[in-house]
Write a protein that holds these residues in place. Structure first.
Motif, PDB file in Angstrom:
ATOM      1  N   THR A 147       0.869  -1.181   0.000  1.00 34.18           N
ATOM      2  CA  THR A 147       0.000   0.000   0.000  1.00 34.18           C
ATOM      3  C   THR A 147       0.902   1.225   0.000  1.00 34.18           C
ATOM      4  N   VAL A 148       0.854   1.985  -1.072  1.00 32.80           N
ATOM      5  CA  VAL A 148       1.782   3.112  -1.209  1.00 32.80           C
ATOM      6  C   VAL A 148       1.116   4.462  -0.974  1.00 32.80           C
ATOM      7  N   ILE A 149      -0.192   4.512  -1.023  1.00 29.04           N
ATOM      8  CA  ILE A 149      -0.939   5.716  -0.650  1.00 29.04           C
ATOM      9  C   ILE A 149      -1.795   5.333   0.547  1.00 29.04           C
ATOM     10  N   GLY A 150      -1.427   5.791   1.725  1.00 30.92           N
ATOM     11  CA  GLY A 150      -1.997   5.277   2.959  1.00 30.92           C
ATOM     12  C   GLY A 150      -3.332   5.850   3.366  1.00 30.92           C
ATOM     13  N   LYS A 151      -3.736   6.977   2.782  1.00 31.43           N
ATOM     14  CA  LYS A 151      -5.031   7.558   3.140  1.00 31.43           C
ATOM     15  C   LYS A 151      -5.612   8.274   1.936  1.00 31.43           C
ATOM     16  N   ARG A 152      -6.918   8.407   1.946  1.00 33.86           N
ATOM     17  CA  ARG A 152      -7.606   9.060   0.822  1.00 33.86           C
ATOM     18  C   ARG A 152      -8.724   9.951   1.356  1.00 33.86           C
ATOM     19  N   PRO A 153      -9.000  11.057   0.630  1.00 28.34           N
ATOM     20  CA  PRO A 153     -10.040  11.992   1.085  1.00 28.34           C
ATOM     21  C   PRO A 153     -11.433  11.449   0.813  1.00 28.34           C
ATOM     22  N   LEU A 154     -12.355  11.746   1.689  1.00 33.19           N
ATOM     23  CA  LEU A 154     -13.744  11.353   1.484  1.00 33.19           C
ATOM     24  C   LEU A 154     -14.377  12.242   0.415  1.00 33.19           C
ATOM     25  N   PRO A 155     -15.184  11.671  -0.474  1.00 36.15           N
ATOM     26  CA  PRO A 155     -15.843  12.494  -1.503  1.00 36.15           C
ATOM     27  C   PRO A 155     -16.942  13.355  -0.899  1.00 36.15           C
ATOM     28  N   LEU A 156     -17.231  14.452  -1.556  1.00 34.86           N
ATOM     29  CA  LEU A 156     -18.305  15.337  -1.103  1.00 34.86           C
ATOM     30  C   LEU A 156     -19.676  14.826  -1.510  1.00 34.86           C
ATOM     31  N   GLY A 157     -19.727  13.965  -2.520  1.00 31.64           N
ATOM     32  CA  GLY A 157     -20.989  13.405  -2.984  1.00 31.64           C
ATOM     33  C   GLY A 157     -20.800  11.966  -3.407  1.00 31.64           C
ATOM     34  N   ALA A 158     -21.776  11.457  -4.121  1.00 27.91           N
ATOM     35  CA  ALA A 158     -21.705  10.084  -4.602  1.00 27.91           C
ATOM     36  C   ALA A 158     -20.651   9.975  -5.701  1.00 27.91           C
ATOM     37  N   VAL A 159     -19.950   8.860  -5.714  1.00 25.57           N
ATOM     38  CA  VAL A 159     -18.901   8.617  -6.698  1.00 25.57           C
ATOM     39  C   VAL A 159     -19.230   7.359  -7.477  1.00 25.57           C
ATOM     40  N   MET A 160     -19.091   7.427  -8.798  1.00 22.27           N
ATOM     41  CA  MET A 160     -19.343   6.269  -9.640  1.00 22.27           C
ATOM     42  C   MET A 160     -18.034   5.773 -10.232  1.00 22.27           C
ATOM     43  N   GLY A 161     -17.831   4.470 -10.153  1.00 25.59           N
ATOM     44  CA  GLY A 161     -16.676   3.872 -10.792  1.00 25.59           C
ATOM     45  C   GLY A 161     -15.365   4.461 -10.295  1.00 25.59           C
ATOM     46  N   HIS A 162     -14.522   4.870 -11.232  1.00 26.33           N
ATOM     47  CA  HIS A 162     -13.209   5.415 -10.914  1.00 26.33           C
ATOM     48  C   HIS A 162     -13.199   6.940 -10.981  1.00 26.33           C
ATOM     49  N   ASP A 163     -14.370   7.567 -10.923  1.00 29.36           N
ATOM     50  CA  ASP A 163     -14.446   9.019 -11.065  1.00 29.36           C
ATOM     51  C   ASP A 163     -13.607   9.730 -10.004  1.00 29.36           C
ATOM     52  N   HIS A 164     -12.930  10.794 -10.410  1.00 29.00           N
ATOM     53  CA  HIS A 164     -12.190  11.644  -9.489  1.00 29.00           C
ATOM     54  C   HIS A 164     -13.055  12.857  -9.177  1.00 29.00           C
ATOM     55  N   ALA A 165     -13.972  12.697  -8.227  1.00 31.56           N
ATOM     56  CA  ALA A 165     -14.947  13.721  -7.888  1.00 31.56           C
ATOM     57  C   ALA A 165     -14.376  14.693  -6.849  1.00 31.56           C
ATOM     58  N   ALA A 166     -15.157  15.718  -6.536  1.00 37.13           N
ATOM     59  CA  ALA A 166     -14.763  16.680  -5.508  1.00 37.13           C
ATOM     60  C   ALA A 166     -14.642  15.970  -4.164  1.00 37.13           C
ATOM     61  N   VAL A 167     -13.627  16.359  -3.384  1.00 38.51           N
ATOM     62  CA  VAL A 167     -13.357  15.677  -2.120  1.00 38.51           C
ATOM     63  C   VAL A 167     -13.345  16.675  -0.969  1.00 38.51           C
ATOM     64  N   SER A 168     -13.455  16.140   0.252  1.00 33.21           N
ATOM     65  CA  SER A 168     -13.442  16.949   1.464  1.00 33.21           C
ATOM     66  C   SER A 168     -12.036  16.996   2.053  1.00 33.21           C
ATOM     67  N   ASP A 169     -11.921  17.624   3.220  1.00 30.29           N
ATOM     68  CA  ASP A 169     -10.642  17.672   3.933  1.00 30.29           C
ATOM     69  C   ASP A 169     -10.495  16.515   4.919  1.00 30.29           C
ATOM     70  N   THR A 170     -11.464  15.633   4.934  1.00 29.50           N
ATOM     71  CA  THR A 170     -11.439  14.492   5.850  1.00 29.50           C
ATOM     72  C   THR A 170     -10.869  13.271   5.133  1.00 29.50           C
ATOM     73  N   TYR A 171      -9.933  12.612   5.768  1.00 24.99           N
ATOM     74  CA  TYR A 171      -9.271  11.454   5.161  1.00 24.99           C
ATOM     75  C   TYR A 171      -9.589  10.182   5.950  1.00 24.99           C
ATOM     76  N   GLU A 172      -9.586   9.064   5.221  1.00 28.97           N
ATOM     77  CA  GLU A 172      -9.687   7.756   5.854  1.00 28.97           C
ATOM     78  C   GLU A 172      -8.537   6.884   5.383  1.00 28.97           C
ATOM     79  N   ALA A 173      -8.164   5.934   6.228  1.00 26.20           N
ATOM     80  CA  ALA A 173      -7.046   5.053   5.910  1.00 26.20           C
ATOM     81  C   ALA A 173      -7.410   4.074   4.804  1.00 26.20           C
TER      82      ALA A 173
END
Length: 392
Positions: free
Chosen positions: A215-241
């Motif tokens: 695992t080379v990217i240890g955390k990712r931002p939560l999206p602001l809305g629903a995400v489909m597939g591999h879409d790179h949608a708008a994200v928040s400042d909150t991260y999850e592992a």
């Protein structure tokens, strides 16, 4: 033969849309003629996604629960194309309701659940299959024919990789794909494809060694809305592992020959790069999903000086293309797109009662789905134990 078959797809994401489109085209691909295919419902908990997909692909309605589809009298056939962790509940519920089920790979997110699903499939009155879509790719099927007929002869060495880049950006939003235990990331997502392709060509894998998960990217931002597939949608400042693997590699021993495997979801510049090379007694063959209308073929003529690969353009004389030819993602073109149509057609032919002699090759069984997950489990076990050998 039934007068008609009502079809539903559960999941309106990227692969779900590929299934939805496939059922639209399946009845037009080959002879004999199938029963009338009625496009009934797209199911998705996100009503907007479901409604948009239903309108786009000509389905009569959308539903927001799998239970509504299980209870629907006008639905006979259902594709399940949702998060792996949800497969068991939905598939078992559909089978209990008497629906014919085509499930996306991998069969589930745990071997225990996959085996339970296979048990349910064997006990069901309806048909349950898993979609190993790359088996339908004309170039891969052609290479298999060349091996099986002796043109290439026995396999000596397989080398394959499946590189994708949907997760290479640290700002790519958190989704279910980044959740789950070891081996449920890139290994399950694209490694499952590479594993069954290798066995399709080379026979059963007997053991796994050198497993590695990273695992080379240890955390990712939560999206602001629903995400489909591999879409790179708008994200928040909150991260999850991130809980699972961005990269995996392993080696394998077949009944005859050996193989090396590498998969990634962080390979920048490789949107959808399934590549393999298979070396045999009489020559070798290469396949690259980015160039799906051709293969590279080397047949040893003994001269030595001019030996080498030549380009073979696939056409009407090759598997699946004769008599019949929609996933809008980068580098998913001829072959992978069309394979969903061939897959849907094969499933509908079996449901309709057409004989195997007059049909496309049957879709894989859930037992084969369990086998695929056993392979992935062996890789994970090897990786968690410093690459030790795991016998299957």
């Amino acid at each position: 033969m039934a007068a008609s078959l009502g079809v539903a797809v559960i999941g309106a994401g990227m692969a779900g849309k590929a299934h939805a489109a496939a059922y639209r085209t399946a009845s037009t691909l080959y002879s004999p003629v199938l029963p009338a295919v009625k496009l009934v419902s797209i199911g998705d908990v996100n009503a907007e996604f479901g409604s948009l997909a239903a309108r786009r692909f000509g389905y009569e309605r959308n539903d927001t629960s799998w239970q509504a589809i299980a209870e629907a009298d006008d639905v006979d056939v259902v594709s399940v194309v949702i998060a792996n962790s949800l497969h068991r509940e939905v598939v078992e519920g559909l089978l209990a309701a008497g629906k014919h089920v085509l499930c996306e790979k991998p069969l589930s997110d745990s071997l225990e659940d996959a085996r339970a699903m296979a048990d349910a499939a064997r006990a069901a009155s309806s048909i349950a299959r898993i979609g190993f879509t790359f088996r339908r790719t004309p170039g891969i099927a052609y290479i298999r024919d060349l091996i099986r007929t002796g043109v290439l002869g026995n396999v000596l060495h397989f080398s394959g990789r499946y590189w994708t880049d949907y997760g290479f950006s640290p700002s790519a939003p958190m989704s279910w794909r980044y959740k789950g235990g070891p081996g449920s990331g890139a290994l399950a997502d694209v490694g499952s494809h590479l594993a069954y392709v290798s066995e399709f060509l080379c026979g059963d894998i007997k053991s796994i060694t050198g497993g590695r998960l990273s695992t080379v990217i240890g955390k990712r931002p939560l999206p602001l809305g629903a995400v489909m597939g591999h879409d790179h949608a708008a994200v928040s400042d909150t991260y999850e592992a991130v809980e699972n693997d961005d990269y995996a590699a392993f080696s394998a021993e077949f009944e005859n020959g050996a193989g090396s495997f590498e998969v990634s979801r962080v390979a920048a510049g490789h949107a959808n790069s399934l590549n393999f090379e298979v070396f045999c007694e009489n020559g070798a063959a290469k396949f690259d999903q980015r160039r799906p209308s051709e293969i590279q073929l080397f047949l040893n003529d003994g001269s030595g000086n001019e030996n080498g690969y030549r380009q073979v353009i696939l056409g009407p004389g090759h598997p699946y293309i004769a008599g019949g030819l929609a996933m809008d993602a980068p580098e998913v073109g001829f072959g992978q797109n069309d394979a969903f149509g061939y897959q849907a057609r094969a499933f509908l032919e079996e449901v309709a009662g057409l004989s195997e002699d007059n049909s496309l090759p049957r879709c894989a069984t859930f037992d084969e789905g369990v086998r695929n997950m056993e392979l992935l489990g062996a890789v994970t076990e090897s990786a968690l134990n410093n690459g030790k050998k795991v016998t299957l």
